[in-house]
Structure formats: structure tokens, C-alpha cells
Design an enzyme around this catalytic site. Structure first.
Site, short mmCIF file in Angstrom:
data_model
loop_
_atom_site.label_atom_id
_atom_site.label_comp_id
_atom_site.label_asym_id
_atom_site.label_seq_id
_atom_site.Cartn_x
_atom_site.Cartn_y
_atom_site.Cartn_z
N ASP A 424 44.62 33.76 39.62
CA ASP A 424 44.99 34.73 40.64
C ASP A 424 45.78 34.06 41.76
OD1 ASP A 424 44.52 37.48 41.89
OD2 ASP A 424 43.71 36.17 43.44
N GLU A 477 49.27 34.82 37.67
CA GLU A 477 49.74 35.95 38.46
C GLU A 477 50.61 35.34 39.56
OE1 GLU A 477 48.19 39.48 41.44
OE2 GLU A 477 47.50 37.42 41.59
#
Length: 884
Positions: A424, A477
Site C-alpha cells: 500500500d 499501489e
């Protein structure tokens, strides 16, 4: 106390122990051989009497109290050490037999300490934390923790009255690699513990274990001793198959899930009518059975779990982690989570875990200011904090920190058999000024905004992770245009296997939000992604970030005055996503068109499936997934330019695109038509990649999906009518707001009398067509003879020739095209149509003049990604992290 024993006492050391300030309690406590005999000393606060009992002989030796704080000592006339137990009588009259924790040698070797100091102790989780083990025949729990600047560390818990004097830990290692460790005999899994750390300023703090394998259910936050080595895995077949396969040319269709809200129970109440904390959550084992059944029914290949690592706040969705090595206790124990992973694998479903190495929360019991100094974060707040998120940034340049994180990624792959780690907020790691204003960040040594330590950390991690060669993947991401995210670290890349395509998600979502009338002015939202599609190995995502905080659900984003109109748009959008190059991800609830945006505190609205609108949407997504699994053209060449070819990407006014997807070697070809307008087109002529038969295999307007049933039921045989710069074409019915898919079968070779040559054998095959082709996208496409009357007559006959000639003589017909949309299918025969298309700036014409643009995308990604300003590229995508 007799004089001999008195003379052996180190009174300064005793004071250090009783004030719980010793970093080396083993120097005094436990057994020590002296010239006078075996000296045994113990610190047991609240004890009134302690006796040493030798295990071998059974002899007992009463200890003398040297300090009222509970320091006892005895001198036994022996010349060697021997096993013993302590018989303790407490001031409340209770008695206890215990083994001395200070009678055991340190468990770290010199080599292990040097590896940790260098940041390359990749299985450090086997030592750090709390581990049930047997040492010298004695069962207990071994504790160790990294606290390099602490004055003293004690392990405390429900087993020692949370008293920091009782189990003071020994410091091993030097400098930045100082580790505190202690073996506590008699402890068993399930006991609660924390570390009591006394800073160099003399202030005690209670900290949860950063390496703990389990933790209490929030709002409690103590660590829990757990043995994660007892579970018996049954997924050996899955693991072996995964290790020898490459996911790049396999189906990869992800269902993104938040376990806490996928399905919930009604909270239970106690006898007083109060809600029982955590009773609203389902157990990992129950979730495994239900989720696997749903995923198999829908046809997904993987699930991706929002972080299951322990976290204090439900509203963070797991993205603010305090227990990196512990699956959250909200849904059960570590063994329960192992069952979840095992069950999914046995049902042929891969599991990807979201992971957050970008930042961590400031909770006082967590890693923030862990030993009184900034252990895991930067000391300078300009480097160590996210001002907008209120979280702390890891110091990736510190070996102990990078070792902690790298080992953690390996831990989930090794101990829990994770099939992938999705990282993330990678962009926030890469840029020193991410989310910061001037004066809130510090430039790197070259004056730039790149976080060089983070770059090195990511390359180090990917090299080690992928070096295991077990088939597990790394996914980033990354919301900016950072080059070579999926490139090889040896060539300057970061080493990820895949990258979320945030640019496509933002562009296409914004395009779909437009009213169909205005989409022609945003046509680039459809086509721009193919200019950089091969610069990275992309996953196309409609993720959780797109359906929270007022953004609405995917259904809610769609234009339309009725839900039926919104559903038409959404079906077309999902079809385009499934056919576009790249792997796929869809967040839960969006596959059946949930109307409300996602709420992490409530279960998905499964009751909507009783209504045809939502059931039809679910059936449509299921059909898309089934088509994806059955057709290699949709996944085999996702990252190869040869796998995609535009048929026409210049229908701006009509808001349509047509293209083909091919499997490796061109063994399979699929033709796609996407109509993003409410205009219907009958007898629409479309160029095809080769002469052959074209069968519609899916149409979003089918009645079974809630459409109007305007489909193409009959097999289409191409005709020798040049269209879209191709020698052959077919005629279709294209429903408004629809997505169509055709299987393509090349025309069989024509048999000729006499000797058959190789050229004759190749005639009419897709191979021969591809040899003669040359395309708009920089790859091959048909570019045959112009559609002159003479050439047309050979294929179409006199009547069709007459129509064609008439179309050429009446170019003004184009002016009524908008008023007579059903005539669009013949527009290609009107010469001014082509001229108009060419006047549309830098669409089809640009692609034709610059065919090498896409071919070199993989080799020169910096060209494609570095052109826009970084800040502009990041602005739209920052929401994915800012939402947290």
C-alpha cells in the site's frame, strides 16, 4: 547472613536490580561458580522465603534475604553447576515452585547478531517476539525484542503481576544491534504480555511486542503468546503448482475483500444486555467456507484481503498497523487464519494480502518512540511523519528497520502461505515531499525529492522475496509515474511483479461519470491508457478507495435517471475493463451493483440480490469472469503489444471503440465493440482482422443481464468490403450503451486443383493475414487494396457495387448522420467521413504516424512516464492513501 556470603554480595548491582535498571541481570541472578562454591541469587518481590532444591539429589538450601525488595542469595558448597528449582513462599501465604529464568544461556549466536546488524537476518521472526520452546529439557517461552537505546527492558504479563522487576531481560549485541532476550520457564501459549521499557531518562513505558504473533481484541492491546508452528497444512499440491507457474500469462482476476464487512452477524449480548465486543465478526474458518463458495461461483481466481495485520481502529480498515506479525484477533486465532488460507488454496483460490510498510500509527503502546528514542521512525519530523495522515514514516535506511519489514513480508509468505503481497501507498514511500508543503520535508543528498533509502529498501525486498522462487508475487499501489516499478532491480527497476493502474482507474472512472452526451469530449479517457499500457505490468482496479468517503458506489457513479440506465453504463464499463490489457481487480459489493457506498461497519447489502436489477448485474459479472477464464486471448499476452490491436479508436463523436485481443502466437483472437453512447446502430459495418466467421459470445444488452435483447444471434461471415483500413468487414447491430464480444475463426484455406504450395496453404489463415498487416497502434493490421469499384465488384456483385458507388457520389450524406443514426453502418463508404476522422487531432492519425511509440514502451518507460509533471500526475491518485 554469614560473612562469606556477605562478602560475595555486589551491593551496587543489587540496588540496580531492585530499582529495575539492569541491562544485564544475568551477571548477578542465577547460578555462578565462585572460589567459595556455587552462588545462586534471585530477585522475587513479595517473597518471604525462598529455598533452592537441587533436582538431581533433592537436597534443599534455604536462601537468605539480602534486600527487603526481594533479593535472595545462597552459597552451596559445589564446584560445578547443577539443575535446581526455587521453592517460593509469598507474603500472602501462597507457595510456588518455579525454575529460575536466569539459569539459561543466551540464544543468539554471534553470527545471528552480525546478520541483524547488517539488516540481512531475513528469518529474524524465528527469534524476535515470543516463542514457545524447550531449552535443556525445560518448556517455556523465549522472548526477545529490539530496543537499542533502552536502559532496561522487562517482559511483564499476567504471569508476573505485570511487575517490571521480576523478569528483567539481558542485553546482547552491540550498538544499533542491541537486543534484549529472556527465556521464562513454565509459560504456555495464551498468556498475555508486554515489554516494560525504561528509557535512559528513567521513565518506564509499556509496549506491545512488534514481533508478536497474536494480540488481544481491541480495545485491549496486550500481545499474546502463540505457537504458530502446530498447524498441519493441507495445501501442498497448490504450493507446488504455484512454484512452477508464472502468473503473467495466467488468468488473474481478483476479488478485493474486507473481511469485517463482507458478512457480519448480529452482535450478541451478555446477561446484562450489553453488546459483547467482537461478537459481530465471523471467524476466519466460517469466512473461509462462505467466501470460497462465492468466489468459485463468481469465477474469480484470487481474493485480496484488506490488511489482516493487527490494528487498533476499525475505521482505518487495517491500514494503520500495530501488530505486523499478528493476524487480527477480530476474526479468530492465528491457527484460524491458517485454516482460512489453507481452505482457499484447497479450493483453487489464491490469496493476496494487503501490506503497509509506508507508515504506522502513533499509538503509545505501539512502535512510536519505542525505547524512548525514534527506533522505527526518523527523529526529524520532516522525515519521520505524515502531517496529513497523523502517522509516522519508517526509517528505511536503518538496518534494523529494513530487516523488520523485509522479514515481515517473507513471514506472511512463509508462515501463512500468502500468494502475493500488495504493498500500500508506495508513492508516499518514494517521494520525500509526498503530501507535504515547502519546509515540511528534507531533500536527499542530491537535492531531489526521491527517497533513496526507500528505493533501496524496495529493491532489496523484491530481490529477496522473488529469490525464493515459490511463485508468490509483489504488487505495488503506486499512484505516480515513477518509472520501472515492475522493472528488474538490476536494470534500475523496483522489482515488483505488478502495479495497480491508478491512472487508468482515474481516467476511465471520470469518463464514465460523464453524461453520454459529453463523453465525446473526453474520448482520451478511453484510449490514452494504451499509450503506456506496456510500460509496466498493470492490474486494472476498481478498488475500495473508489467507493468510500462520498465517492459513491460504482453503480452510483454512473449517469442515468434510473437504476436501469446506471446499470447499462456499469455493464459496459465492466466489459471494457475485462477486455482491456492487464490483470483485473474488483472490490466486493460492486459485482452486483450495490447502490450505497461501502461502509466498513456494516455487512454488504446481500439482500439486494432478491431484485432482478442486482441479480442480473451479478450474472453479468459472472459471465464476464467465465469468459475471461475460458479465453487465453484475454490474459496470455497482457503485457505484450502483440496481444492488442485497435480496429478503430477514432469514433469520438459516437463514443465507441473497437479492438481485438490475441493469445500468444495468435492462436485465438477476440473482437470487442464498446458503445458508450445511448445511440443504437443497425447494420453497422466494422472492419475485421481477417477473413472468417465471427460469432457473438457475449453482449451486455442480452435480456439475461437486464438489457433490451438487441444482440447478434447469427454467425457473421466477413465480406471483402474494405472498412477501417481492413480488407474484410462484417455488419452488426450495436445496442445503445453496450459491450459486444465476438470469437474469430479464420477462413479455411481454399483448395486448388493441382499442386498445393506453401503459399496456398497459408492463404486465408490468420497467419497470412497478419503477415500482410500493418496497424494504427504501431503493430500489425490490415492495409489491403483500396475499396475501388473494380476491387469491390470481385467480392460484392453489381447491386452492392451500385450502392457503394452511390455512397461515393453523395458525400453530403454525412450531414444527416446524426439525424439518421441507423445509417452509420455505411458511413465508411462516404469519403468525407474519413477526412473528418483525420481532422480529429492526435487520435488515430497520431498512432499511425508514430507506430514505434508503443513498441518501445517496455524498453523506454521513462519516456512515457516522465513526461508529465510529477505533481500533476499524483494529484488525482493521492486519494487512495489520503482517505486513510
Amino acid at each position: 547472613m554469614e560473612q562469606t556470603l556477605y562478602d560475595l554480595m555486589d551491593w551496587a548491582g543489587i540496588e540496580e536490580l531492585t530499582y529495575s535498571e539492569s541491562a544485564d541481570p544475568h551477571r548477578m541472578l542465577g547460578p555462578h561458580l565462585t572460589d567459595k562454591g556455587l552462588l545462586i541469587q534471585a530477585l522475587i518481590p513479595t517473597a518471604e522465603a525462598v529455598t533452592v532444591k537441587l533436582t538431581g539429589t533433592g537436597k534443599t538450601y534455604p536462601m537468605e534475604m539480602a534486600d527487603e525488595a526481594g533479593f535472595f542469595a545462597v552459597l552451596i558448597p559445589r564446584k560445578n553447576k547443577t539443575a535446581y528449582i526455587l521453592e517460593v513462599t509469598y507474603d500472602n501465604g501462597t507457595k510456588e515452585e518455579l525454575q529460575d529464568p536466569y539459569a539459561f544461556a543466551p540464544q543468539y549466536t554471534e553470527r545471528e547478531l552480525k546478520k541483524f546488524e547488517a539488516g540481512i537476518f531475513y528469518d529474524i521472526y524465528e527469534k524476535m517476539g515470543a516463542h514457545p520452546m524447550t531449552i535443556d529439557g525445560t518448556d517455556g517461552v523465549y522472548f526477545s525484542v529490539w530496543a537499542p537505546c533502552a536502559m532496561r527492558v522487562s517482559v511483564v504479563g499476567d504471569f508476573n503481576l505485570w511487575d517490571g522487576r521480576r523478569h528483567q531481560m539481558r542485553r546482547v549485541g552491540e550498538g544499533d544491534a542491541c537486543i534484549f532476550e529472556l527465556f521464562v520457564p513454565g509459560l504456555k501459549p495464551g498468556c498475555l504480555y508486554k515489554y516494560e521499557i525504561k528509557t535512559r531518562a528513567g521513565e518506564p513505558m509499556l509496549k506491545a511486542d512488534p514481533y508478536a504473533n497474536f494480540a488481544e481484541l481491541r480495545p485491549n492491546n496486550a500481545s499474546v503468546v502463540w505457537d504458530i508452528g502446530k498447524y498441519q497444512w493441507q495445501d501442498q499440491e497448490w504450493m507446488k503448482k504455484r512454484a512452477v507457474s508464472d502468473s503473467k500469462d495466467k488468468p488473474f482476476n481478483i476479488y478485493e475483500v474486507h473481511l469485517g464487512s463482507w458478512i457480519r452477524r448480529e452482535p450478541a449480548k451478555d446477561e446484562n444486555g450489553n453488546y459483547i465486543v467482537g461478537s459481530e465478526f465471523c471467524n476466519y474458518r466460517e469466512l473461509a467456507v462462505k467466501l470460497a463458495a462465492y468466489v468459485k461461483e463468481m469465477g474469480y481466481t484470487h481474493v485480496e484481503l484488506l490488511p489482516v495485520m493487527e490494528h487498533p481502529l476499525d475505521a482505518s480498515w487495517g491500514y494503520q498497523v500495530t501488530g505486523y506479525y499478528a493476524p487480527t484477533s477480530r476474526y479468530g486465532t492465528p491457527d484460524d487464519f491458517m485454516y482460512f488460507m489453507d481452505y482457499m488454496h484447497q479450493n483453487g483460490i489464491g490469496v493476496i494480502l494487503d501490506w503497509v510498510p509506508a507508515h504506522f500509527p502513533r499509538d503509545a503502546y505501539g512502535m512510536a518512540c519505542f525505547d524512548g528514542t525514534c527506533v522505527y521512525e526518523h527523529a526529524d519530523p520532516r522525515q519521520g511523519s505524515h502531517p496529513h495522515w497523523g502517522t509516522l514514516i519508517y526509517n528505511y535506511g536503518r538496518p534494523g528497520v529494513s530487516n523488520f519489514l523485509i522479514a515481515n513480508a517473507l513471514f506472511w509468505a512463509d508462515k501463512y502461505h500468502a500468494d502475493g503481497i500488495r504493498m500500500d501507498a508506495v508513492a508516499s514511500m518514494l517521494y520525500l515531499d509526498y503530501g507535504k508543503s515547502d519546509g515540511e520535508w528534507v531533500a536527499n543528498m542530491y537535492g531531489g525529492n526521491e527517497n533513496l533509502d526507500a528505493v533501496e529498501f524496495l529493491r532489496h525486498l523484491s530481490s529477496v522475496f522473488k529469490g525464493r522462487k515459490d511463485g508468490a508475487v509483489l504488487i505495488a499501489e503506486e499512484s505516480t509515474a515513477w518509472p520501472m516499478v515492475t522493472g528488474n532491480p538490476k536494470d534500475g527497476g523496483l522489482g515488483f511483479d505488478y502495479k495497480w493502474n491508478m491512472g487508468w482507474m482515474n481516467d476511465f472512472t471520470n469518463y464514465m461519470r460523464c453524461d453520454p452526451y459529453f463523453r465525446k469530449n473526453n474520448y482520451g479517457g478511453l484510449t490514452f491508457s494504451m499509450l503506456y499500457a506496456y510500460s509496466e505490468n498493470f492490474i486494472l482496479v476498481f478498488s475500495h478507495d473508489e467507493v468510500v468517503h462520498g465517492k459513491g458506489s460504482m453503480m452510483g457513479k454512473m449517469p442515468g435517471e434510473t437504476l436501469e440506465k446506471k446499470a447499462e453504463n456499469l455493464r459496459t464499463a465492466y466489459g471494457f475493463m475485462m477486455s482491456h490489457p492487464g490483470k483485473k481487480l474488483l472490490f466486493m459489493g460492486q459485482d452486483y451493483g450495490q447502490i450505497d457506498e461501502w461502509n466498513e461497519n456494516a455487512s454488504l447489502e446481500w439482500g439486494l440480490l432478491q431484485y432482478p436489477l442486482h441479480k442480473n448485474m451479478q450474472n453479468y459479472v459472472k459471465a464476464l469472469n467465465k469468459m475471461y477464464m475460458e479465453h487465453p486471448a484475454l490474459y496470455e499476452a497482457d503485457f505484450e503489444p502483440e496481444g492488442f490491436e485497435w480496429i478503430n479508436c477514432s469514433y469520438q463523436d459516437e463514443s465507441m471503440v473497437m479492438f481485438v485481443r490475441r493469445s500468444r502466437g495468435g492462436k485465438e483472437t477476440l473482437l470487442f465493440v464498446c458503445n458508450f453512447d445511448h445511440m443504437e446502430h443497425e447494420k453497422f459495418r466494422l472492419g475485421v482482422p481477417f477473413a472468417g466467421k465471427y460469432k457473438e459470445i457475449l453482449n451486455s444488452d442480452a435480456k439475461e443481464f437486464g438489457g433490451g435483447g438487441r444482440v447478434n444471434p447469427r454467425l457473421k461471415t466477413s465480406k471483402k468490403i474494405e472498412w477501417d483500413d481492413r480488407e474484410d468487414s462484417i455488419e452488426l447491430t450495436i445496442a445503445p450503451m453496450s459491450f459486444l464480444v465476438f470469437s474469430c475463426t479464420p477462413q479455411a484455406p481454399v483448395k486448388k486443383a493441382g499442386r498445393t504450395t506453401k503459399k496456398d496453404k497459408d492463404a486465408g489463415t490468420e497467419k497470412s493475414v497478419k503477415k500482410e498487416s500493418k496497424t494504427v497502434s504501431g503493430r500489425k493490421s490490415a492495409s489491403g487494396p483500396k475499396n475501388t469499384p473494380k476491387n469491390a465488384q470481385k467480392a460484392v456483385g453489381r447491386e452492392e457495387l451500385k450502392l457503394l458507388t452511390t455512397a461515393r457520389e453523395e458525400p453530403k450524406k454525412l450531414e444527416t448522420a446524426k439525424e439518421e443514426p441507423k445509417r452509420l453502418g455505411t458511413a465508411k463508404g462516404e469519403p468525407k467521413k474519413l477526412e473528418t476522422a483525420k481532422e480529429k487531432p492526435k487520435q488515430l492519425a497520431t498512432a499511425r504516424k508514430e507506430p514505434k511509440k508503443l513498441e518501445t514502451a517496455k524498453e523506454e518507460p521513462k519516456r512515457l512516464t516522465a513526461a508529465p509533471e510529477k505533481s500533476a500526475l499524483r494529484t488525482e491518485a493521492e486519494h487512495s492513501e489520503k482517505d486513510r
